[in-house]
Design an enzyme around this catalytic site. Structure first.
Site, short mmCIF file in Angstrom:
data_model
loop_
_atom_site.label_atom_id
_atom_site.label_comp_id
_atom_site.label_asym_id
_atom_site.label_seq_id
_atom_site.Cartn_x
_atom_site.Cartn_y
_atom_site.Cartn_z
CG ASP A 62 34.95 47.68 29.54
OD1 ASP A 62 35.87 46.88 29.34
OD2 ASP A 62 34.10 47.51 30.44
CD GLU A 129 35.95 43.78 34.47
OE1 GLU A 129 36.04 43.06 35.46
OE2 GLU A 129 35.65 45.00 34.55
ZN ZN Z 1 38.79 46.47 35.65
#
Ligand code: ZN
Length: 462
Positions: A62, A129
């Protein structure tokens, strides 16, 4: 975001997985791919010796968003992947699609070359994340712990610190520690009434006084013995030509038991705020609300204090410090203090902390013993073999958290490291902002680094 399988925005990862499949055909034939919570990608390249602990390489799929209003400021459009001969431009190019692609390229190249690892190689790619990794990394780590058990990985590498210059030398500082985190919510409840006949202090005034007290009692810099920045200072004093003399002097005078007024930490902190907070618990009031109308006294005023906890400290001592401060104000205004007990009553100050609280990460060992190779010595040796022995490798510390927060139980050897380095274009990553880009030379070197690292790990007994 809604849940995976419900919120269609997660489907953006389906074509990305397809791209990896198309681009790295050997990896997809020789390694086993499991999908964890649909978009978590877990590749296992089975080694020939099952008694060796596996190597685990991480990255996240992501990226942070690009606010529409900033699109016109980009030199090349943020999702173009434009290559100008030096850089690839775009969101995610240096955080952290580069690391993910470098890892895949390294595996693909090793397969092409006929490499057969003794040690199993595992790739674990989360997909959230940037919003704390609950759906990605947390599920991946659960899966890995179920399959392999605790402390089952020889070493874990995730995104992290780049190679940079300091004190006239070049330093690679793989992150071997991360600061902790806690948000404290504080509510001041006081009687309301008409604002034409106010008491001397109302809820907003009392909250303001407590905020002033919190800021006046901010944390001092302090270098615990296990803080990696101490190791970096020692390395700099020994090897870097323009290491400050005063710091060197204080290093020699340092007493390991010193807890109050750490002269070395105070002096080292003068360098910059960024450096200061590698050895200081930060405290910042980031949210506030209170009052509903100009003619009504505020009955409920609330604010939130964000802390990033220093190595050597812990959540409990942060909570106890802020409780002490709140209790001084509560006594002064005859209010009841509810410290972290889940109650809130009229005429009170209530403290609570959010579920996101996280202790500072366990510190990865960085001992180098020529007779007994360690994960750290392999990392350091690989880096110097690639870039030359002018590059110093020293322990580093991260002020933010990566997906490794969920992997602490899987290995004591966790490193947060960006191994690609382009000395001409250093510091031009623009992570999380306009014009994010990656030097292709740095990217190629990251791939070389992973190839060498995997081969070197196969030769040592860990
Ligand atoms: Zn990162």
């Amino acid at each position: 975001m809604g849940e995976v399988g419900e919120d269609p925005r997660w489907d953006a990862f389906i074509p990305f997985a397809g791209y990896l499949f198309k681009t790295f055909p050997l990896s997809h034939t020789k390694a086993q791919l499991q999908h964890v919570n649909k978009h978590g990608l877990l590749y296992t390249w089975q080694g020939s010796d099952p008694t060796l602990k596996p190597t685990l390489l991480m990255a996240h799929q992501d990226v942070v968003p690009v606010p529409g209003s900033t699109v016109p400021q980009w030199t090349h459009p943020p999702f173009s992947g434009f290559y100008d001969g030096t850089f690839v431009w775009g969101r995610g190019s240096s955080d952290c699609k580069n690391q993910l692609i470098a890892i895949m390229e390294a595996v693909e190249l090793l397969l092409e070359a006929g490499f057969k690892p003794k040690r199993t190689i595992i790739l674990s790619f989360g997909f959230d994340e940037e919003i704390s990794g609950v759906r990605g990394a947390q599920q991946l780590s659960k899966h890995l712990t179920e399959q392999y058990g605790q402390n089952s990985m020889a070493v874990i590498i995730d995104e992290g610190a780049p190679i940079t210059k300091a004190w006239g030398s070049v330093f690679a500082t793989p992150g071997v520690a991360e600061k902790g985190y806690v948000d404290v919510d504080i509510v001041v409840r006081m009687p309301g009434g008409h604002s034409s006949i106010p008491p001397a202090h109302n809820g907003i005034g009392v909250a303001a006084e407590l905020i002033t007290l919190i800021e006046a009692n901010a944390y001092e810099p302090y270098l615990a013995n296990e803080n990696p920045y101490l190791g970096l200072l020692q390395c700099g004093a020994e090897h870097a030509p323009s290491f400050p003399r005063k710091l060197k002097h204080l290093l020699h005078k340092r007493r390991p038991s010193c807890k109050k007024h750490d002269a070395l930490a105070l002096e080292a902190s003068k360098e910059s705020l960024t450096i200061k907070y590698l050895m200081t618990t930060s405290v910042a009031v980031d949210l506030i609300s209170g009052g509903v109308k100009t003619n009504a006294l505020p009955e409920r005023t609330s604010f939130t204090v964000n802390h990033r906890i220093n190595v050597g400290s812990n959540i409990a001592s942060i909570l106890s410090h802020i409780t002490d401060l709140a209790s001084q104000i509560a006594t002064k205004y005859n209010l009841t203090l509810h410290a972290f007990n889940g109650t809130e009553t009229p005429s009170s100050i209530t403290l609570s902390h959010r579920k996101t609280a996280l202790e500072p990460a366990p510190v990865t060992p960085t001992v180098i013993d020529p007779k007994a190779p360690s994960a750290y010595s392999v990392l350091a040796g690989t880096t110097r073999a690639l870039y030359g022995e002018d590059v110093l490798v020293a322990p580093g510390i991260m002020t933010g958290n990566t997906d490794t927060r969920y992997y602490w139980d899987l290995s004591e050897n966790i490193f947060r490291f960006a191994p690609g380095w382009d000395k001409e274009q250093e510091g031009l990553g623009s992570i999380h902002t306009v014009d994010e880009r990656i030097s292709v030379q740095a990217h190629m070197d990251a791939t070389r680094w992973f190839v060498k690292f995997l081969r070197n790990l196969d030769e040592v007994d860990l």
